[in-house]
Every structure is written in C-alpha cells, then in structure tokens.
Write a protein that holds these residues in place. Structure first.
Motif, mmCIF file in Angstrom:
data_model
loop_
_atom_site.group_PDB
_atom_site.id
_atom_site.type_symbol
_atom_site.label_atom_id
_atom_site.label_comp_id
_atom_site.label_asym_id
_atom_site.label_seq_id
_atom_site.Cartn_x
_atom_site.Cartn_y
_atom_site.Cartn_z
ATOM 1 N N PHE A 1 -0.243 -42.952 69.478
ATOM 2 C CA PHE A 1 -1.650 -42.648 69.765
ATOM 3 C C PHE A 1 -2.587 -43.568 68.983
ATOM 4 N N ASN A 2 -3.563 -44.158 69.703
ATOM 5 C CA ASN A 2 -4.609 -44.914 69.009
ATOM 6 C C ASN A 2 -5.951 -44.763 69.710
ATOM 7 N N GLY A 3 -6.108 -43.692 70.481
ATOM 8 C CA GLY A 3 -7.359 -43.416 71.179
ATOM 9 C C GLY A 3 -7.145 -42.223 72.086
ATOM 10 N N GLU A 4 -8.207 -41.846 72.831
ATOM 11 C CA GLU A 4 -8.089 -40.689 73.726
ATOM 12 C C GLU A 4 -6.934 -40.907 74.706
ATOM 13 N N LEU A 5 -6.169 -39.852 74.926
ATOM 14 C CA LEU A 5 -5.030 -39.937 75.850
ATOM 15 C C LEU A 5 -4.930 -38.593 76.573
ATOM 16 N N ASP A 6 -4.773 -38.642 77.888
ATOM 17 C CA ASP A 6 -4.738 -37.416 78.695
ATOM 18 C C ASP A 6 -3.865 -37.709 79.918
ATOM 19 N N ARG A 7 -2.625 -37.258 79.880
ATOM 20 C CA ARG A 7 -1.653 -37.648 80.907
ATOM 21 C C ARG A 7 -0.871 -36.447 81.419
ATOM 22 N N VAL A 8 -0.619 -36.451 82.718
ATOM 23 C CA VAL A 8 0.273 -35.451 83.309
ATOM 24 C C VAL A 8 1.556 -36.168 83.716
ATOM 25 N N TYR A 9 2.634 -35.857 82.981
ATOM 26 C CA TYR A 9 3.949 -36.448 83.266
ATOM 27 C C TYR A 9 4.679 -35.595 84.289
ATOM 28 N N GLN A 10 5.434 -36.283 85.146
ATOM 29 C CA GLN A 10 6.206 -35.608 86.189
ATOM 30 C C GLN A 10 7.702 -35.833 85.938
ATOM 31 N N ASP A 11 8.535 -35.060 86.635
ATOM 32 C CA ASP A 11 10.008 -35.224 86.566
ATOM 33 C C ASP A 11 10.550 -34.977 85.163
ATOM 34 N N VAL A 12 9.927 -34.105 84.400
ATOM 35 C CA VAL A 12 10.376 -33.868 83.024
ATOM 36 C C VAL A 12 11.706 -33.115 83.082
ATOM 37 N N ALA B 1 4.702 -32.211 82.158
ATOM 38 C CA ALA B 1 4.280 -32.071 80.758
ATOM 39 C C ALA B 1 2.949 -32.793 80.622
ATOM 40 N N VAL B 2 2.007 -32.114 79.974
ATOM 41 C CA VAL B 2 0.702 -32.734 79.757
ATOM 42 C C VAL B 2 0.629 -33.131 78.288
ATOM 43 N N VAL B 3 0.246 -34.362 78.028
ATOM 44 C CA VAL B 3 0.058 -34.824 76.649
ATOM 45 C C VAL B 3 -1.413 -35.180 76.506
ATOM 46 N N TRP B 4 -2.041 -34.609 75.465
ATOM 47 C CA TRP B 4 -3.503 -34.770 75.344
ATOM 48 C C TRP B 4 -3.932 -34.881 73.894
ATOM 49 N N THR B 5 -4.751 -35.876 73.616
ATOM 50 C CA THR B 5 -5.516 -35.918 72.364
ATOM 51 C C THR B 5 -6.935 -36.352 72.709
ATOM 52 N N PRO B 6 -7.948 -35.632 72.239
ATOM 53 C CA PRO B 6 -9.321 -35.969 72.652
ATOM 54 C C PRO B 6 -9.925 -37.146 71.889
ATOM 55 N N TRP B 7 -9.405 -37.426 70.707
ATOM 56 C CA TRP B 7 -9.942 -38.475 69.822
ATOM 57 C C TRP B 7 -11.408 -38.164 69.484
ATOM 58 N N ILE B 8 -12.190 -39.199 69.123
ATOM 59 C CA ILE B 8 -13.480 -38.936 68.455
ATOM 60 C C ILE B 8 -14.590 -38.517 69.428
ATOM 61 N N ASP B 9 -14.838 -39.320 70.457
ATOM 62 C CA ASP B 9 -16.004 -39.058 71.323
ATOM 63 C C ASP B 9 -15.838 -37.760 72.105
ATOM 64 N N LYS B 10 -14.641 -37.551 72.662
ATOM 65 C CA LYS B 10 -14.454 -36.311 73.428
ATOM 66 C C LYS B 10 -14.506 -35.099 72.496
ATOM 67 N N SER B 11 -13.993 -35.229 71.260
ATOM 68 C CA SER B 11 -14.086 -34.113 70.306
ATOM 69 C C SER B 11 -15.550 -33.726 70.089
#
Ligand SMILES: O=P(O)(O)OC[C@H]1O[C@H](O)[C@H](O)[C@@H](O)[C@@H]1O
Length: 291
Positions: free
Chosen positions: A199-210, A235-245
């Motif tokens: 992680f080095n910034g906002e990340l918001d992903r929906v992974y399939q076939d887990v 599987a959803v992986v999410w970090t809002p980072w600074i601006d979204k927080s």
C-alpha cells in the motif's frame, strides 16, 4: 421493557458476559473466556473487538467512530447486506445495505471457559438473516441468508472486516496473487493482481475467484492475520488513505494507518440468487499466527 433490561433478564450477567449501552439504542455484549475476550454490538450485528489471550486486538475501531442510531460504526466487522456498495438500482438507498444501522435480536448466548457462541438474527418480509459468531482462540462468523419469500431473491454481501495493523505502509497481503479485480479508484478498470499487495495510497478493489486463505503479514505487530472464507468468492481490499479519510470524517487522526479492510464477500458478478426456501452461508474464520 428496554432492550437492555430485556437482555439482562434473558441472559443475566455472569463472569463470562455482561451488556452495556454506551449510547441510546447501542447495546454492546462483552464476552470473557479463558481463551479470548470480545465486544459485539447488537446494533449492526457487528463484532467490534476480538482479543485472543495475550494478543493485541484483531480488529480496529476508529477513535472517532459514531455510536449513534442511524449511523454506521466505523470499525470492527460491519455486515453489508442485502447489497454491497451502492444499491444496484436505487441511488437513494444507503450504501452497503440496511442491517449495519439496525438493531439485531440476540437469540442464543453460550460461554464457558474455552469458547463462546453467539447467535444474532434479523428478518425482513422476504429474508431471514442469521449471524453465528464462535470465539475461542480464533473468531468464526457465519452469515446465513434464507429466502422465506415467494420469489427469487438476489443478494450481494460482505463481512467488512477492519483489521488492526501496525502501519499500512509496512504490511503486505498474500493469497490474491494472479486474481482478477475491479479497481474502484481507477474507473472500475478490470485488472489482474501481479504479486503481493502493498500500500502507498488509496486502494479499493473487488477481487474475484478467491479460492484460498488471505494473509495480512504485519512485521510491526510480528503477526500474520489469516482469513479463511467459505461460501465467498469475492474479497474486497480497501484503504482510504489521507484525502478519503478526511472526506469520511470519522476515521480519527491518522486512523487510516492503523487499519486495513479485507472483506469476505460475494459482490459484483458473485451475487447469490436464492429461490424461495433457499439459503446460503458466507463464513470467515479469522486467526492470528506469530510472524
Ligand atoms: O464509508 P462506508 O459506506 O462505510 O464504505 C467504506 C468502504 O467500503 C468498501 O470497502 C468499499 O469498497 C469502499 O468503496 C467504501 O469506501
């Protein structure tokens, strides 16, 4: 009778559990066994804390979380149901469904020295929802939807776990290598995961076939969090980072550094259609290992 008085008469406090109501309508169940302690909010059916003996908390709750009727609690394991994310057709409907801002019924509570079991229930006119929470040195959640209506019901859902970590810049996630994902911070582009996730910034992903366990490797806390899902293909992986927080407003000062969401889900094309009388269980087994 108030919800708290009713609970205290059905499940009188003892050395293993008690209830509290930190704000009107927000009732918490506190569990203590020899193997772990936990706090579960009946508002939202949301596990807020799980601490195996001699370990740091598995879960993160924001210092600025709202504990108020009508608001979602930022942290722990919110239940997103019967839709994940925005409603598929109604732009005015709340994100992540309805039950994270609703009181659930406590149906069963058992706790001995070794383990505890909690059964929560919510029903609407077509669907029954049950959350079975089992705690020992590990935390197991099983979310079962049953269609008691007369027509098919299609649902998406997630156990939206906020895991406690030492620092978002220092962790990495394994188990999703080579999986396709929808990149929500990049115009929902279809992508393929190359290598582990860092992680080095906002990340918001929906992974399939887990199809295997997902692990959060945390050298700062010297631990690995292992997430083993069944009945879940996304599987959803999410970090809002600074601006979204800042936009969210309830993340606390630098809260985004101490959490990462890895959500056990059926989202997007993994929606589940239940015929009348049909049922489906999404479950997650969460454990901590030394690194
Ligand atoms: O702010 P909330 O409605 O609780 O949603 C928090 C987050 O949940 C999920 O992880 C979604 O993928 C994100 O897009 C969303 O921002």
């Amino acid at each position: 009778m108030s919800q708290l008085n009713d609970l205290n008469s059905r499940f009188p406090a003892n050395s293993h559990w008690h209830f509290s109501e930190p704000a009107p309508g927000i009732v918490l169940l506190h569990i203590h066994s020899d193997t772990s302690t936990a706090t579960i909010s009946l508002y939202g059916g949301q596990v807020l804390s799980f601490r195996p003996r001699n370990q740091d908390d598995l879960l993160w709750v924001s210092d600025d979380a709202h504990f108020a009727e009508g608001k979602a609690i930022r942290g722990g394991i919110p239940v997103c149901w019967p839709w994940f994310g925005p409603h598929p057709t109604d732009a005015d409907a709340p994100a992540h469904g309805t039950v994270r801002k609703t009181p659930w019924q406590l149906e069963e509570l058992e706790c001995n020295h070794q383990h505890a079991k909690v059964l929560l229930r919510y029903s609407d006119e077509n669907l029954n929802l049950q959350l079975a929470i089992t705690l020992d040195t590990r935390l197991h959640l099983a979310l079962t939807t049953e269609n008691h209506g007369a027509t098919n019901a299609t649902i998406t859902s997630a156990l939206h776990s906020y895991f406690a970590i030492s620092d978002i810049s220092d962790i990495h996630i394994t188990g999703l290598e080579d999986k396709p994902f929808r990149d929500a911070v990049n115009s929902n582009r279809a992508c393929l995961q190359r290598g582990v996730i860092r992680f080095n910034g906002e990340l918001d992903r929906v992974y399939q076939d887990v199809d295997k366990a997902i692990c959060i490797h945390d050298p700062g806390l010297k631990r690995i969090i292992r997430i083993h899902n069944t009945g879940s293909k996304s599987a959803v992986v999410w970090t809002p980072w600074i601006d979204k927080s800042k936009r969210l407003g309830d993340m606390g000062v630098n809260g985004y550094r101490q959490m990462v969401c890895v959500e056990s889900a059926n989202a997007d094309s993994d929606a589940i259609t239940l015929p009348p009388g049909g049922q489906h269980t999404l479950s997650a087994l969460l454990s901590i290992e030394d690194l």
